[in-house]
Design an enzyme around this catalytic site. Structure first.
Site, PDB file in Angstrom:
ATOM      1  N   SER A  12      -2.434  -4.135   1.988  1.00 29.50           N
ATOM      2  CA  SER A  12      -1.375  -5.065   2.383  1.00 29.50           C
ATOM      3  C   SER A  12      -0.102  -4.371   2.843  1.00 29.50           C
ATOM      4  CB  SER A  12      -1.053  -6.007   1.220  1.00 29.50           C
ATOM      5  OG  SER A  12      -0.658  -5.247   0.099  1.00 29.50           O
ATOM      6  N   GLY A  14       2.068  -0.154   3.553  1.00 40.10           N
ATOM      7  CA  GLY A  14       2.141   1.308   3.478  1.00 40.10           C
ATOM      8  C   GLY A  14       0.930   2.039   4.036  1.00 40.10           C
ATOM      9  N   ILE A  15       0.471   3.030   3.259  1.00 43.67           N
ATOM     10  CA  ILE A  15      -0.638   3.878   3.699  1.00 43.67           C
ATOM     11  C   ILE A  15      -1.916   3.052   3.914  1.00 43.67           C
ATOM     12  CG2 ILE A  15      -2.203   5.725   2.925  1.00 43.67           C
ATOM     13  CD1 ILE A  15       0.255   7.033   1.572  1.00 43.67           C
ATOM     14  N   ARG A  35      -2.068  -9.946  -2.396  1.00 46.87           N
ATOM     15  CA  ARG A  35      -1.450 -11.034  -1.615  1.00 46.87           C
ATOM     16  C   ARG A  35      -2.226 -11.356  -0.336  1.00 46.87           C
ATOM     17  NH1 ARG A  35       4.866 -10.473  -1.175  1.00 46.87           N
ATOM     18  NH2 ARG A  35       4.397 -12.121   0.299  1.00 46.87           N
ATOM     19  N   ASP A  58      -6.473  -8.983  -7.586  1.00 50.68           N
ATOM     20  CA  ASP A  58      -5.503  -8.183  -8.335  1.00 50.68           C
ATOM     21  C   ASP A  58      -6.271  -7.117  -9.125  1.00 50.68           C
ATOM     22  OD1 ASP A  58      -3.683  -7.089 -10.050  1.00 50.68           O
ATOM     23  OD2 ASP A  58      -2.931  -9.003 -10.823  1.00 50.68           O
ATOM     24  N   SER A 139      -2.215  11.877  -4.874  1.00 48.85           N
ATOM     25  CA  SER A 139      -0.809  12.227  -4.622  1.00 48.85           C
ATOM     26  C   SER A 139      -0.670  13.721  -4.859  1.00 48.85           C
ATOM     27  CB  SER A 139       0.094  11.472  -5.589  1.00 48.85           C
ATOM     28  OG  SER A 139       1.375  12.075  -5.620  1.00 48.85           O
ATOM     29  N   TYR A 152       2.228   8.113 -13.870  1.00 52.89           N
ATOM     30  CA  TYR A 152       1.710   8.121 -12.499  1.00 52.89           C
ATOM     31  C   TYR A 152       0.901   9.387 -12.231  1.00 52.89           C
ATOM     32  CZ  TYR A 152       1.817   7.904  -7.361  1.00 52.89           C
ATOM     33  OH  TYR A 152       1.483   7.879  -6.028  1.00 52.89           O
ATOM     34  N   LYS A 156      -3.110   9.947 -11.246  1.00 50.78           N
ATOM     35  CA  LYS A 156      -3.594  10.624 -10.035  1.00 50.78           C
ATOM     36  C   LYS A 156      -4.421  11.867 -10.387  1.00 50.78           C
ATOM     37  CE  LYS A 156      -1.813   7.816  -6.985  1.00 50.78           C
ATOM     38  NZ  LYS A 156      -2.689   6.953  -6.168  1.00 50.78           N
ATOM     39  N   THR A 186       7.544   4.281   2.076  1.00 53.10           N
ATOM     40  CA  THR A 186       6.674   3.100   2.168  1.00 53.10           C
ATOM     41  C   THR A 186       7.276   2.029   1.257  1.00 53.10           C
ATOM     42  OG1 THR A 186       5.287   3.685   0.281  1.00 53.10           O
ATOM     43  CG2 THR A 186       4.598   4.552   2.421  1.00 53.10           C
TER      44      THR A 186
END
Lengths: 248, 70
Positions: A12, A14-15, A35, A58, A139, A152, A156, A186
């Site tokens: 939906s 950004g990347i 969404r 989701d 990342s 985070y 990753k 983003t």
């Protein structure tokens, strides 16, 4: 054989959105995110929008993910041959404010959902063992460290560890690789970018200048292609040289 | 774990819709070393029984595996 598709999570914005736009030139896509309206927007930006499907879901709801995806494949009478996991939540948080709900939400979206999707797609029963290539958007923090990124970066690093083991477990049928982007502007990073000082400092740390989602989509296109047919279990860092820059 | 759930887990590991007592383990495409380790793990975790790789191989059929957890 049923019609073949490439599934993109996080499509939906950004990347994920940029990957959808570029990959739609070669593949039929399934665009997945929470969404529906944003996915419709992405679909309209793709080449041949009528060829693509929307799977509004989701990914933090990992309990129902497998059955929902199996039903989606069954209802549409398709097979999914390729999977790009671009869904992610950045989860920037000081250790003092980290709690288990915060961690679990980040891990479910960034890590758990990816493995459950690969599980369904590599199955003979549910997807005719049609899966042949997977790319995880990891990342560059996977191999590094930064304040506020403990959860985070764990997600990753976990994703990349999982990628290597699955690359072995699913070879030779399926190739699995990760792309490790450097920070770029983003929707997901807008709160960090809003801080002018941080934003300027970040910008000066990229020897090749600030990145764009397009560079990541180019790398994904390569990894899905036959030109990468002997590459599996690898982290491909695409960060403008940021993580090898040790100059002060 | 009841025997029905055990059968569901075996079907998952062997990636088939259904299994039958007389199905021969070696005939399943997915019956490999990883499948054997997965079955050992399920039996150990859910039935508190320690079985070896050889026990699984010797079981030969689905019924043989079910007998291991009785």
């Amino acid at each position: 054989m049923n019609k073949e598709y490439l599934l993109i999570t996080g499509a939906s914005s950004g990347i994920g959105r940029q990957c959808a736009i570029q990959l739609s030139k070669q593949y039929n896509l399934i665009l997945c995110a929470r969404r529906y309206d944003k996915l419709e927007e992405t679909k309209s930006m793709c080449k041949n929008p009528q060829n693509h499907l929307i799977f509004s879901y989701d990914l933090s709801d990992t309990e129902n993910l497998e059955t929902s995806l199996i039903d989606f494949i069954k209802i549409n009478d398709i097979v999914i041959t390729k999977f790009l996991h671009s869904a992610g939540t950045i989860g920037l948080q000081s250790l003092k404010l980290v709690d288990s709900d915060f961690m679990l939400n980040c891990l479910k979206i960034n890590l758990v959902s990816a493995e459950l999707i690969v599980k369904v797609l590599s199955s003979k029963r549910y997807n005719q063992s049609a899966l042949d290539s997977v790319v995880f958007i990891s990342s560059n923090i996977s191999n590094m460290g930064a304040k506020g990124f403990s959860t985070y970066s764990a997600s990753k690093a976990g994703l990349d560890g999982m990628m290597r083991s699955l690359a072995i477990e699913l070879a030779p049928k399926v190739r699995i690789n990760s792309i490790l982007p450097g920070g770029m502007k983003t929707e997901m990073t807008k709160d960090i970018d809003a801080n002018e000082e941080v934003s300027k400092r970040l910008e000066s740390s990229f020897p090749l200048g600030q990145g764009k989602p397009q560079y990541i989509a180019d790398a994904a296109e390569f990894l899905f292609s036959d030109k990468a047919s002997w590459i599996t279990g690898q982290q491909l860092t695409v960060d403008g040289g940021r993580t090898i820059n040790i100059s002060s | 774990m009841d025997i029905k759930k055990f059968e569901e887990n075996l079907a998952d590991i062997l990636d088939v819709n259904e299994i039958h007592d007389d199905d021969v383990l070696e005939k399943f495409d997915e019956f490999d070393s990883l499948a054997i380790l997965s079955i050992i793990s399920i039996i150990g975790t859910n039935f508190s029984k320690t079985v070896s790789i050889q026990d699984i191989k010797n079981a030969k059929t689905i019924k043989g595996l079910k007998d291991l957890v009785k």
